[in-house]
Design a protein around this motif. Structure first.
Motif, short mmCIF file in Angstrom:
data_model
loop_
_atom_site.label_atom_id
_atom_site.label_comp_id
_atom_site.label_asym_id
_atom_site.label_seq_id
_atom_site.Cartn_x
_atom_site.Cartn_y
_atom_site.Cartn_z
N SER A 164 14.71 32.00 30.34
CA SER A 164 15.07 31.37 31.61
C SER A 164 14.31 30.07 31.85
O SER A 164 14.54 29.42 32.87
N GLN A 179 20.98 28.75 41.47
CA GLN A 179 22.40 28.43 41.49
C GLN A 179 23.21 29.53 40.80
O GLN A 179 22.77 30.08 39.79
N ASN A 191 25.73 31.51 33.55
CA ASN A 191 25.42 30.98 32.23
C ASN A 191 24.45 31.90 31.49
O ASN A 191 24.64 32.19 30.31
N SER A 201 15.76 31.37 45.50
CA SER A 201 16.57 31.78 44.36
C SER A 201 17.43 32.99 44.76
O SER A 201 17.03 34.13 44.61
N ALA A 255 14.24 29.17 38.24
CA ALA A 255 14.41 30.58 37.92
C ALA A 255 13.11 31.34 38.19
O ALA A 255 12.02 30.83 37.92
N PHE A 280 18.01 33.19 40.19
CA PHE A 280 18.36 31.79 39.93
C PHE A 280 18.68 31.07 41.23
O PHE A 280 19.15 31.68 42.19
N TYR A 294 16.16 27.01 33.04
CA TYR A 294 16.84 27.04 34.33
C TYR A 294 15.84 26.68 35.43
O TYR A 294 14.92 27.44 35.72
N SER A 317 25.87 29.17 39.07
CA SER A 317 26.26 28.75 37.72
C SER A 317 25.17 29.09 36.70
O SER A 317 25.47 29.42 35.56
N GLU A 318 23.90 29.01 37.10
CA GLU A 318 22.82 29.36 36.19
C GLU A 318 22.83 30.85 35.87
O GLU A 318 22.64 31.25 34.73
N ARG A 319 23.06 31.66 36.89
CA ARG A 319 23.13 33.11 36.66
C ARG A 319 24.29 33.44 35.72
O ARG A 319 24.13 34.21 34.77
#
Length: 143
Positions: free
Chosen positions: A93, A125, A131, A66, A99, A123, A96, A127-129
Motif C-alpha cells: 500500500s 479514495q 485498485n 481514509s 493509505a 484508503f 497509495y 479508486s485506490e481501494r
C-alpha cells in the motif's frame, strides 16, 4: 509464494465480530495498532468496554482521513502470522497516498478458538481501494 489477502469482510461484519469477542465474557489480551502512528495493548485490569472505546475512538480518527476500507480476517492461511500479512499490506500500500494500515487482535487467554485478528486497509479514495483489491486480492503475492 503465499496468498495474503483472501478473506475480506465488510465493516458491519467486522464490528459485529469485535463486539462479539469483547462481550463474550472470556478473558483476553488485546492489541491495536495503526501502522507508524499508534499502538496500544489492553492492560489486564482494563475492562472490555474501555478497550472497545479506545478501538472505536482510534478507528474514528482513521475514518476522518481514509474512509474507504477493506478488512481482512487473518485466518492462519499457510501458517502466516498477522505480522507477516501486515508487513505485506504496508509494503503493497506504500504507493497509495494516505493509505493507513490498522491491525486488531483479540486473543483468548484460555483458548485460541475465539481469537480474532483483523487487518484494516484504509484508503483515502475509493479508486485506490478498488485498485488494491484488483491487484492483490486472491492472488499470489511474494513475501
Amino acid at each position: 509464494m503465499a496468498i495474503f489477502f483472501r478473506t475480506s469482510i465488510d465493516e458491519n461484519s467486522a464490528f459485529e465480530r469485535i463486539d462479539d469477542a469483547l462481550s463474550s465474557g472470556q478473558s483476553f489480551d488485546g492489541y491495536f495498532s495503526i501502522h507508524g502512528d499508534l499502538t496500544f495493548l489492553r492492560p489486564s485490569d482494563m475492562r472490555a468496554d474501555e478497550f472497545r472505546q479506545q478501538i472505536t475512538d482510534a478507528l474514528r480518527s482513521v475514518w476522518e482521513t481514509s474512509q474507504f476500507w477493506t478488512i481482512y480476517v487473518c485466518d492462519g492461511q499457510n501458517g502466516l502470522t498477522v505480522n507477516e500479512i501486515t508487513a505485506a499490506a504496508v509494503r503493497l500500500s506504500a504507493n497509495y497516498c494516505g493509505a493507513v494500515i490498522v491491525t486488531l487482535s483479540i486473543l483468548g487467554r484460555a483458548s485460541s478458538s475465539s481469537d480474532l485478528e483483523l487487518i484494516f486497509l484504509c484508503f483515502s479514495q475509493e479508486s485506490e481501494r478498488r485498485n488494491f483489491r484488483a491487484r492483490y486480492e486472491g492472488k499470489f503475492v511474494s513475501k
